[in-house]
Design a protein around this motif. Structure first.
Motif, PDB file in Angstrom:
ATOM      1  N   VAL A 122       0.795  -1.189   0.042  1.00  0.00           N
ATOM      2  CA  VAL A 122      -0.281  -0.066  -0.009  1.00  0.00           C
ATOM      3  C   VAL A 122       0.933   1.307  -0.109  1.00  0.00           C
ATOM      4  O   VAL A 122       0.776   2.238  -0.861  1.00  0.00           O
ATOM      5  CB  VAL A 122      -0.922   0.010   1.412  1.00  0.00           C
ATOM      6  CG1 VAL A 122      -1.923   1.069   1.329  1.00  0.00           C
ATOM      7  CG2 VAL A 122      -1.914  -1.042   1.004  1.00  0.00           C
ATOM      8  N   GLU A 123       2.026   1.354   0.861  1.00  0.00           N
ATOM      9  CA  GLU A 123       2.819   2.463   0.912  1.00  0.00           C
ATOM     10  C   GLU A 123       3.459   2.702  -0.589  1.00  0.00           C
ATOM     11  O   GLU A 123       3.573   3.733  -0.924  1.00  0.00           O
ATOM     12  CB  GLU A 123       3.884   2.395   1.974  1.00  0.00           C
ATOM     13  CG  GLU A 123       3.381   2.366   3.508  1.00  0.00           C
ATOM     14  CD  GLU A 123       4.585   2.120   4.449  1.00  0.00           C
ATOM     15  OE1 GLU A 123       5.661   2.247   3.798  1.00  0.00           O
ATOM     16  OE2 GLU A 123       4.113   2.618   5.527  1.00  0.00           O
ATOM     17  N   ASP A 138       1.046   3.676  -2.961  1.00  0.00           N
ATOM     18  CA  ASP A 138       0.778   5.409  -2.550  1.00  0.00           C
ATOM     19  C   ASP A 138       1.571   6.288  -3.254  1.00  0.00           C
ATOM     20  O   ASP A 138       1.127   7.152  -3.938  1.00  0.00           O
ATOM     21  CB  ASP A 138       0.449   5.634  -1.429  1.00  0.00           C
ATOM     22  CG  ASP A 138       0.183   7.046  -0.756  1.00  0.00           C
ATOM     23  OD1 ASP A 138      -0.352   7.564  -1.572  1.00  0.00           O
ATOM     24  OD2 ASP A 138       0.188   7.135   0.580  1.00  0.00           O
ATOM     25  N   GLN A 139       2.956   5.851  -3.156  1.00  0.00           N
ATOM     26  CA  GLN A 139       3.895   7.077  -3.773  1.00  0.00           C
ATOM     27  C   GLN A 139       3.874   6.939  -5.354  1.00  0.00           C
ATOM     28  O   GLN A 139       4.359   7.896  -5.834  1.00  0.00           O
ATOM     29  CB  GLN A 139       5.304   6.385  -3.421  1.00  0.00           C
ATOM     30  CG  GLN A 139       5.489   6.744  -1.764  1.00  0.00           C
ATOM     31  CD  GLN A 139       5.480   8.152  -1.307  1.00  0.00           C
ATOM     32  OE1 GLN A 139       5.935   9.108  -2.018  1.00  0.00           O
ATOM     33  NE2 GLN A 139       4.579   8.485  -0.500  1.00  0.00           N
ATOM     34  N   TYR A 155       1.185   8.722  -6.869  1.00  0.00           N
ATOM     35  CA  TYR A 155       1.570   9.976  -6.550  1.00  0.00           C
ATOM     36  C   TYR A 155       2.347  10.591  -7.713  1.00  0.00           C
ATOM     37  O   TYR A 155       2.178  11.615  -8.475  1.00  0.00           O
ATOM     38  CB  TYR A 155       1.976  10.351  -5.333  1.00  0.00           C
ATOM     39  CG  TYR A 155       2.270  11.904  -4.911  1.00  0.00           C
ATOM     40  CD1 TYR A 155       1.639  12.902  -5.635  1.00  0.00           C
ATOM     41  CD2 TYR A 155       3.430  12.379  -4.243  1.00  0.00           C
ATOM     42  CE1 TYR A 155       1.989  14.347  -5.294  1.00  0.00           C
ATOM     43  CE2 TYR A 155       3.929  13.392  -3.902  1.00  0.00           C
ATOM     44  CZ  TYR A 155       3.180  14.503  -4.448  1.00  0.00           C
ATOM     45  OH  TYR A 155       3.498  15.939  -4.232  1.00  0.00           O
ATOM     46  N   TYR A 192      -2.046   7.158 -11.158  1.00  0.00           N
ATOM     47  CA  TYR A 192      -2.739   5.858 -10.890  1.00  0.00           C
ATOM     48  C   TYR A 192      -2.764   4.892 -12.403  1.00  0.00           C
ATOM     49  O   TYR A 192      -2.420   3.773 -12.175  1.00  0.00           O
ATOM     50  CB  TYR A 192      -4.354   5.992 -10.519  1.00  0.00           C
ATOM     51  CG  TYR A 192      -5.060   4.723 -10.524  1.00  0.00           C
ATOM     52  CD1 TYR A 192      -4.835   3.620  -9.403  1.00  0.00           C
ATOM     53  CD2 TYR A 192      -5.940   4.534 -11.529  1.00  0.00           C
ATOM     54  CE1 TYR A 192      -5.666   2.342  -9.549  1.00  0.00           C
ATOM     55  CE2 TYR A 192      -6.906   3.352 -11.561  1.00  0.00           C
ATOM     56  CZ  TYR A 192      -6.565   2.331 -10.546  1.00  0.00           C
ATOM     57  OH  TYR A 192      -7.362   1.277 -10.524  1.00  0.00           O
ATOM     58  N   VAL A 217      -5.163   2.156  -0.435  1.00  0.00           N
ATOM     59  CA  VAL A 217      -4.404   3.630  -0.637  1.00  0.00           C
ATOM     60  C   VAL A 217      -5.130   4.602  -0.142  1.00  0.00           C
ATOM     61  O   VAL A 217      -4.766   5.602   0.695  1.00  0.00           O
ATOM     62  CB  VAL A 217      -3.725   3.879  -1.827  1.00  0.00           C
ATOM     63  CG1 VAL A 217      -3.233   5.281  -2.184  1.00  0.00           C
ATOM     64  CG2 VAL A 217      -2.803   2.866  -2.320  1.00  0.00           C
ATOM     65  N   ILE A 218      -6.395   4.921  -0.677  1.00  0.00           N
ATOM     66  CA  ILE A 218      -7.401   5.817  -0.349  1.00  0.00           C
ATOM     67  C   ILE A 218      -7.466   5.931   1.327  1.00  0.00           C
ATOM     68  O   ILE A 218      -7.636   7.017   1.928  1.00  0.00           O
ATOM     69  CB  ILE A 218      -8.604   6.000  -1.045  1.00  0.00           C
ATOM     70  CG1 ILE A 218      -8.303   6.363  -2.528  1.00  0.00           C
ATOM     71  CG2 ILE A 218      -9.642   6.922  -0.539  1.00  0.00           C
ATOM     72  CD1 ILE A 218      -9.607   6.442  -3.639  1.00  0.00           C
ATOM     73  N   ARG A 272      -4.497   6.939   3.188  1.00  0.00           N
ATOM     74  CA  ARG A 272      -4.300   8.384   3.091  1.00  0.00           C
ATOM     75  C   ARG A 272      -5.605   9.211   4.067  1.00  0.00           C
ATOM     76  O   ARG A 272      -5.155  10.307   4.734  1.00  0.00           O
ATOM     77  CB  ARG A 272      -4.702   8.919   1.491  1.00  0.00           C
ATOM     78  CG  ARG A 272      -3.412   8.698   0.852  1.00  0.00           C
ATOM     79  CD  ARG A 272      -3.505   9.635  -0.648  1.00  0.00           C
ATOM     80  NE  ARG A 272      -2.475   9.109  -1.565  1.00  0.00           N
ATOM     81  CZ  ARG A 272      -2.434   9.750  -2.649  1.00  0.00           C
ATOM     82  NH1 ARG A 272      -3.175  10.884  -2.936  1.00  0.00           N
ATOM     83  NH2 ARG A 272      -1.501   9.412  -3.481  1.00  0.00           N
ATOM     84  N   PRO A 303      -0.605  15.738  -3.700  1.00  0.00           N
ATOM     85  CA  PRO A 303      -1.129  14.378  -3.682  1.00  0.00           C
ATOM     86  C   PRO A 303      -2.751  14.247  -3.841  1.00  0.00           C
ATOM     87  O   PRO A 303      -3.021  13.398  -4.432  1.00  0.00           O
ATOM     88  CB  PRO A 303      -0.505  13.651  -2.686  1.00  0.00           C
ATOM     89  CG  PRO A 303      -0.270  14.821  -1.590  1.00  0.00           C
ATOM     90  CD  PRO A 303      -0.066  16.055  -2.660  1.00  0.00           C
ATOM     91  N   LEU A 308      -4.832  13.198  -7.391  1.00  0.00           N
ATOM     92  CA  LEU A 308      -5.450  11.923  -7.489  1.00  0.00           C
ATOM     93  C   LEU A 308      -6.814  12.064  -7.862  1.00  0.00           C
ATOM     94  O   LEU A 308      -7.564  11.298  -8.464  1.00  0.00           O
ATOM     95  CB  LEU A 308      -5.438  11.186  -6.125  1.00  0.00           C
ATOM     96  CG  LEU A 308      -6.043   9.972  -6.016  1.00  0.00           C
ATOM     97  CD1 LEU A 308      -5.780   8.840  -6.858  1.00  0.00           C
ATOM     98  CD2 LEU A 308      -6.273   9.429  -4.662  1.00  0.00           C
TER      99      LEU A 308
END
Length: 203
Positions: free
Chosen positions: A11-12, A15-16, A19, A23, A56-57, A60, A102, A106
């Motif tokens: 997930v981390e 996420d990066q 960003y 996506y 990911v959402i 965040r 970010p 998104l």
């Protein structure tokens, strides 16, 4: 001690990459390579990229709530807390110049894709909006608290977009100063006027 699971690392990394690359342009292979796991191990945790986007959402949202809670603890008053929000642009200026905001990037991408997760991603903005509205209310601007919150969100997003377009750090600092000055004027206008004793009548 690091108690993160393989799923957490996936997930981390996603996420990066979402960003930095977007996506749509991030593949399972990109994420698996970043975490250094096999594709089979990756699919064990996430069957689709949409499921990974949801995770990911969620991450965040959790991180944003934690950050807002921390600002509540650290900020002595509403003005200090709102200023902390404005200062994000300075703290994250290196990444903003290169990739934009970010949250904004998104939401923009998912809107273009008409993606089903767009509403969940918008919740990131809603968290900031609700929190800022509360701070402006505490500041004494209850009547226009939401309008002020939206104005500050809009301006910060505009700064992030133009900073990304022009890669201009000086512009970020200049805009942050102006927003802080604007906040000070909002605070002054909310302050109660000093009571004046009525003038004695002259007959």
């Amino acid at each position: 001690m690091n108690n993160k699971t393989t799923r957490d690392h996936i997930v981390e990394a996603a996420d990066q990459l979402f960003y930095r690359q977007g996506y749509e342009h991030t593949s399972f292979s990109d994420i698996a390579d970043a975490v250094q796991i096999s594709r089979g191990n990756f699919y064990y945790h996430f069957k689709s990229k949409d499921k990974l986007l949801d995770a990911v959402i969620d991450a965040r949202l959790a991180n944003t709530r934690k950050m807002l809670d921390q600002w509540e603890i650290e900020g002595e008053n509403p003005e200090d807390r709102i200023r902390g929000f404005i200062q994000i642009l300075i703290a994250n200026r290196t990444h903003i110049k290169r990739y934009g905001c970010p949250v904004g990037t998104l939401n923009t991408e998912l809107a273009k894709l008409n993606h089903a997760a767009q509403a969940e991603a918008t919740m990131l903005f809603t968290l900031f909006r609700t929190w800022l509205c509360r701070q402006f209310t505490l500041l004494g601007r209850k009547a226009d608290a939401d309008a002020l919150a939206m104005h500050l969100l809009a301006r910060s997003q505009g700064v992030a977009t133009l900073a990304n377009a022009f890669h201009d750090e000086k512009f970020i600092k200049q805009e942050v100063k102006q927003m802080c000055d604007w906040l000070e004027s909002c605070t002054e206008s909310a302050a109660p006027k000093p009571h004046r004793a009525p003038r004695p009548q002259v007959y």
